[in-house]
Design an enzyme around this catalytic site. Structure first.
Site, mmCIF file in Angstrom:
data_model
loop_
_atom_site.group_PDB
_atom_site.id
_atom_site.type_symbol
_atom_site.label_atom_id
_atom_site.label_comp_id
_atom_site.label_asym_id
_atom_site.label_seq_id
_atom_site.Cartn_x
_atom_site.Cartn_y
_atom_site.Cartn_z
ATOM 1 N N TRP A 120 0.838 -1.190 0.000
ATOM 2 C CA TRP A 120 0.000 0.000 0.000
ATOM 3 C C TRP A 120 0.878 1.247 0.000
ATOM 4 O O TRP A 120 1.865 1.332 0.712
ATOM 5 C CB TRP A 120 -0.915 0.008 1.230
ATOM 6 C CG TRP A 120 -1.729 1.258 1.330
ATOM 7 C CD1 TRP A 120 -2.874 1.550 0.655
ATOM 8 C CD2 TRP A 120 -1.432 2.406 2.132
ATOM 9 N NE1 TRP A 120 -3.314 2.807 0.976
ATOM 10 C CE2 TRP A 120 -2.448 3.360 1.894
ATOM 11 C CE3 TRP A 120 -0.403 2.716 3.020
ATOM 12 C CZ2 TRP A 120 -2.466 4.599 2.513
ATOM 13 C CZ3 TRP A 120 -0.414 3.964 3.642
ATOM 14 C CH2 TRP A 120 -1.444 4.884 3.381
ATOM 15 N N ASP B 151 -16.244 12.094 -2.396
ATOM 16 C CA ASP B 151 -15.682 10.829 -1.945
ATOM 17 C C ASP B 151 -16.460 10.307 -0.737
ATOM 18 O O ASP B 151 -17.620 10.680 -0.503
ATOM 19 C CB ASP B 151 -14.187 10.995 -1.650
ATOM 20 C CG ASP B 151 -13.396 9.713 -1.873
ATOM 21 O OD1 ASP B 151 -13.406 8.856 -0.973
ATOM 22 O OD2 ASP B 151 -12.772 9.565 -2.943
ATOM 23 N N ASP B 152 -15.846 9.449 0.044
ATOM 24 C CA ASP B 152 -16.471 8.748 1.158
ATOM 25 C C ASP B 152 -17.133 9.722 2.136
ATOM 26 O O ASP B 152 -16.605 10.798 2.408
ATOM 27 C CB ASP B 152 -15.396 7.940 1.884
ATOM 28 C CG ASP B 152 -15.959 6.830 2.741
ATOM 29 O OD1 ASP B 152 -17.190 6.773 2.914
ATOM 30 O OD2 ASP B 152 -15.154 6.025 3.235
ATOM 31 N N TRP C 250 -15.173 3.287 -7.728
ATOM 32 C CA TRP C 250 -15.543 2.008 -7.110
ATOM 33 C C TRP C 250 -14.346 1.502 -6.315
ATOM 34 O O TRP C 250 -13.334 1.098 -6.874
ATOM 35 C CB TRP C 250 -15.924 1.021 -8.206
ATOM 36 C CG TRP C 250 -16.525 -0.270 -7.767
ATOM 37 C CD1 TRP C 250 -15.940 -1.229 -6.993
ATOM 38 C CD2 TRP C 250 -17.830 -0.759 -8.102
ATOM 39 N NE1 TRP C 250 -16.787 -2.296 -6.824
ATOM 40 C CE2 TRP C 250 -17.960 -2.027 -7.495
ATOM 41 C CE3 TRP C 250 -18.884 -0.264 -8.857
ATOM 42 C CZ2 TRP C 250 -19.110 -2.810 -7.632
ATOM 43 C CZ3 TRP C 250 -20.026 -1.039 -8.990
ATOM 44 C CH2 TRP C 250 -20.132 -2.297 -8.387
ATOM 45 N N ASP C 251 -14.480 1.491 -4.984
ATOM 46 C CA ASP C 251 -13.356 1.158 -4.112
ATOM 47 C C ASP C 251 -13.493 -0.255 -3.546
ATOM 48 O O ASP C 251 -14.567 -0.872 -3.598
ATOM 49 C CB ASP C 251 -13.264 2.183 -2.978
ATOM 50 C CG ASP C 251 -11.834 2.453 -2.530
ATOM 51 O OD1 ASP C 251 -10.959 1.584 -2.760
ATOM 52 O OD2 ASP C 251 -11.583 3.527 -1.945
ATOM 53 N N ASN D 88 -11.563 -1.823 -0.078
ATOM 54 C CA ASN D 88 -10.572 -1.415 0.914
ATOM 55 C C ASN D 88 -10.129 -2.495 1.884
ATOM 56 O O ASN D 88 -9.568 -2.174 2.937
ATOM 57 C CB ASN D 88 -11.104 -0.217 1.715
ATOM 58 C CG ASN D 88 -10.784 1.101 1.033
ATOM 59 O OD1 ASN D 88 -9.647 1.336 0.627
ATOM 60 N ND2 ASN D 88 -11.777 1.953 0.885
ATOM 61 N N ASP E 208 -2.745 5.397 -3.375
ATOM 62 C CA ASP E 208 -3.164 6.404 -2.397
ATOM 63 C C ASP E 208 -2.035 7.372 -2.080
ATOM 64 O O ASP E 208 -2.268 8.406 -1.437
ATOM 65 C CB ASP E 208 -3.615 5.724 -1.102
ATOM 66 C CG ASP E 208 -5.047 5.204 -1.178
ATOM 67 O OD1 ASP E 208 -5.744 5.532 -2.158
ATOM 68 O OD2 ASP E 208 -5.458 4.477 -0.264
#
Length: 692
Positions: free
Chosen positions: A170, A335-336, A446-447, A449, A515
């Protein structure tokens, strides 16, 4: 095109510069003949006439020579196909027939093993060979696929092979590494349920290639779940690459009578022009055959995440949208945090309706305001996940992946929905279709996580099928949404670059590369990404400085923009905190990007200097236009910035540098444009040339 010998047992596929040949012996042994420079059918038949090696103790003459080695018989290499029926394990096939499809571009070879039908597919697109396999149960009571790889690739006999791969984690994805290939097997892959940050499903092999010269063989797998690629150097020195869906051999699917499984595509290419030419062939292939609507340039977006995190409101998003429009952004993405009880990462996932406290009238008023500012409107979703603190989980706790009697592992405070269940798939379709129907949404990020950990399915007779069926369900859902809402674009994200592969890219318009938005770190990530994927899909953002998300590094707006302009430009900083001077400078960079965007997103890429150098640079060429992006990491002792030789230009033509007005003829060495534009540490420059 496919050329077929008169006896119907030798086949040759050819592209503009390369050929691929295979041959079936009288004993129904399918042998690989050639993969490399273009040859004629006569050449392939001459290769087919060469006998197999004779007996050697403890070795098999088939090993390293078969096109698709199966389990069973005198074979000791890793099998590409492992099948178990109610009577036995292994495969002893007989050849049935061959045929072509798709206007003669696809070769199909059909084999049978006592009611189990195996079809090998080969298709040449440009100089990229696509291979995949279909296994069908023709009527047996039980056929279990323990392993069904898409292809085995065989390289020519050669000394000193080197293996290149893209590894990472990540915030540090797609980093290129090259090492000598040694005897035995090198395995990369993912057992996480998605493509993964740790490896991209791509390898390249060479013996002495550079960026510009030498033979390169590359392979890339189009699968968005767990996967495995094995690179084996056999005892006699021969090299084979085998890859497909699933990480181990514990079982993929159970085929009922009449059931079938088609593997993902495992694509391969040969290039004589070094790693640069190999990358350009991959890029052209994806723009032509993989990426939807690749001829359309992607817009400059603004994403709210780094500016607001979960603390969002309609008023705040509107203020950001106004600033984004002022600097020239063309797409605004919330976003979120816009849905359910989503005020943090512990609640709300699964409830895909606007938070009434934050958006009392839904998302439409904000979408209308964004459209009124001349931008498109987008949202973030993570449909495959659910929080325990959600209406969805309270109603259907059995819809997640779990093992009976075991603790349900939460990562990022969320669980994975079991998309292999039909009721889960139907629910997600209804939720997302209603959302896209009720609100004028143009774009969906479309995530995904978290990884699979408790991949169980209590009550299901063959629970391990969820590893394959989850991905098939994801693909089907994306395909259905795209068909029902053709004006909506999709971005693939998985905590950054955790789901990037040819499979998901055939259903999405761009991917979130990492990210990590630090502009210096991004140069190495983007360098690795470019080995296989084109700039047209590589999303890159300009965010705030210092970089508070990761490392605290301070960088100029200039450096941040030029780093992000190497792909699909986005902005993710808190524009409400930017000064008037910063906003004006940003507007200028966005305007410049729009000018060079067709060249960057659709042009041919030349990597001029790698990020490990003090000066790194890339070049894009489209028609008469050339764009060079250069970054200076540091400058010591007042040393001048080195000259950069451009590539891909007509040596007989003249080119005008738009920045300096200089006219260059033939091979262009950029001196003045870079020396006057670069100095000190973390600086960047853009140079544009036009053929005159």
């Amino acid at each position: 095109m496919v050329d077929i010998a008169e006896d119907g047992r030798t086949w040759l596929l050819s592209g503009p510069t390369s050929s691929y040949a295979l041959h079936l012996t009288e004993a129904d042994e399918l042998l690989h003949l050639h993969w490399g420079p273009r040859i004629a059918l006569d050449d392939a038949e001459a290769l087919a006439a060469s006998p197999l090696p004779g007996y050697w103790p403890f070795e098999s003459p088939l090993d390293g020579r078969e096109e698709y080695p199966v389990e069973g018989g005198p074979r000791f290499v890793r099998p590409a196909l492992s099948v178990r029926t109610e009577e036995r394990r292994g495969t002893e096939w007989r050849f049935v027939s061959y045929g072509t499809a798709g206007d003669g571009e696809e070769l199909r070879l059909l084999f049978d093993d006592d009611g189990v039908a195996i079809t090998l597919h080969h298709r040449m697109r440009g100089d990229v060979v696509e291979r995949w396999v279909t296994v069908a149960n023709g009527g047996r009571a039980r056929v279990e696929l323990l392993r069904a790889d898409a292809a085995t690739w065989t390289l020519p006999d050669r000394e000193g092979w080197r293996l290149s791969q893209l590894h990472g984690r990540w915030a540090a994805e797609s980093r290129l590494t090259t090492a000598p290939l040694t005897y035995g097997e090198k395995i990369i892959g993912s057992r996480r349920g998605h493509t993964g940050h740790q490896h991209l499903p791509w390898v390249a092999l060479d013996t002495d290639a550079t960026e510009e010269h030498g033979e390169v063989y590359g392979c890339a797998l189009g699968w968005s779940g767990s996967w495995r690629i094995s690179v084996a150097q056999l005892p006699d020195g021969r090299v084979q690459i085998t890859g497909g869906a699933g990480y181990d051999d514990s079982g993929l699917l159970l085929l009922e009578p009449g059931g079938a499984y088609t593997t993902p595509v495992f694509a391969g290419l040969w290039s004589a022009g070094g790693f640069g030419a190999a990358s350009r062939t991959w890029h052209a292939y994806q723009r032509a055959y993989v990426v939807p609507d690749a001829e359309r340039d992607r817009p400059v977006l603004f994403n709210s995440w780094e500016a607001t995190h979960f603390d969002i409101s309609e008023e705040q998003q509107t203020a950001l949208a106004r600033r984004a429009a002022e600097i020239g952004c063309e797409l605004f993405v919330v976003d979120d945090g816009w849905f359910g009880a989503r005020t943090g990462d512990r609640a709300g996932l699964g409830d895909w309706s606007p938070n009434p406290g934050r958006f009392p009238h839904g998302l439409k008023p904000l979408a209308d305001q964004v459209h009124g500012l001349g931008m498109r409107f987008g949202i973030w979703v993570e449909p495959e996940m659910v929080n325990q603190d959600s209406d969805l989980y309270r109603a259907h706790p059995d819809w997640v992946q779990y093992q009976r009697g075991r603790r349900r592992t939460e990562l990022r405070n969320q669980l994975v929905l079991n998309l292999a269940r039909e009721d889960v798939r139907d629910h997600l379709w209804q939720q997302l279709d209603a959302l896209l129907t009720s609100t004028p949404i143009d774009y969906v990020k479309w995530d995904f996580n978290r990884c699979f950990t408790d991949a169980g399915w209590p009550g299901e007779p063959y629970p391990q099928r969820l590893w394959i069926d989850h991905v098939h369900a994801l693909y089907a859902l994306l395909d259905r949404l795209r068909a029902a809402h053709p004006g909506v674009a999709f971005e693939s994200c998985s905590g950054g670059g955790g789901r990037i592969d040819l499979g998901v890219m055939s259903r999405t318009d761009q991917v979130w590369t990492s990210d990590n938005t630090d502009p210096l770190d991004r140069l190495a990530i983007q360098h690795g990404f470019s080995q296989i994927h084109p700039a047209r899909v590589m999303a890159a953002w300009v965010t705030d400085s210092p970089n508070t998300q990761l490392n605290g590094r301070v960088s100029s707006l200039r450096f941040r923009f030029v780093s992000a302009m190497a792909g699909v430009l986005g902005v993710g900083g808190d524009l409400t905190a930017w000064s008037a001077e910063e906003l004006a400078e940003a507007r200028g960079w966005v305007e410049l990007y729009k000018e060079i965007r067709p060249v960057v997103q659709r042009g041919e890429l030349y990597r001029l200097r790698p990020p490990a150098d003090g000066l790194s640079a890339v070049q894009y060429v489209l028609g008469d236009e050339t764009v060079v992006l250069a970054w200076l990491r540091s400058q010591s002792y007042g040393e001048p910035v080195p000259a950069v030789r451009l590539r891909g230009l007509d040596p007989t033509a003249s080119y005008e540098c738009r920045e300096s007005g200089e006219v260059h003829r033939g091979a262009v060495l950029l001196h003045h444009g870079l020396r006057t534009g670069l100095k000190g540490d973390l600086d960047a420059a853009i140079v544009r040339l036009r053929r005159i």
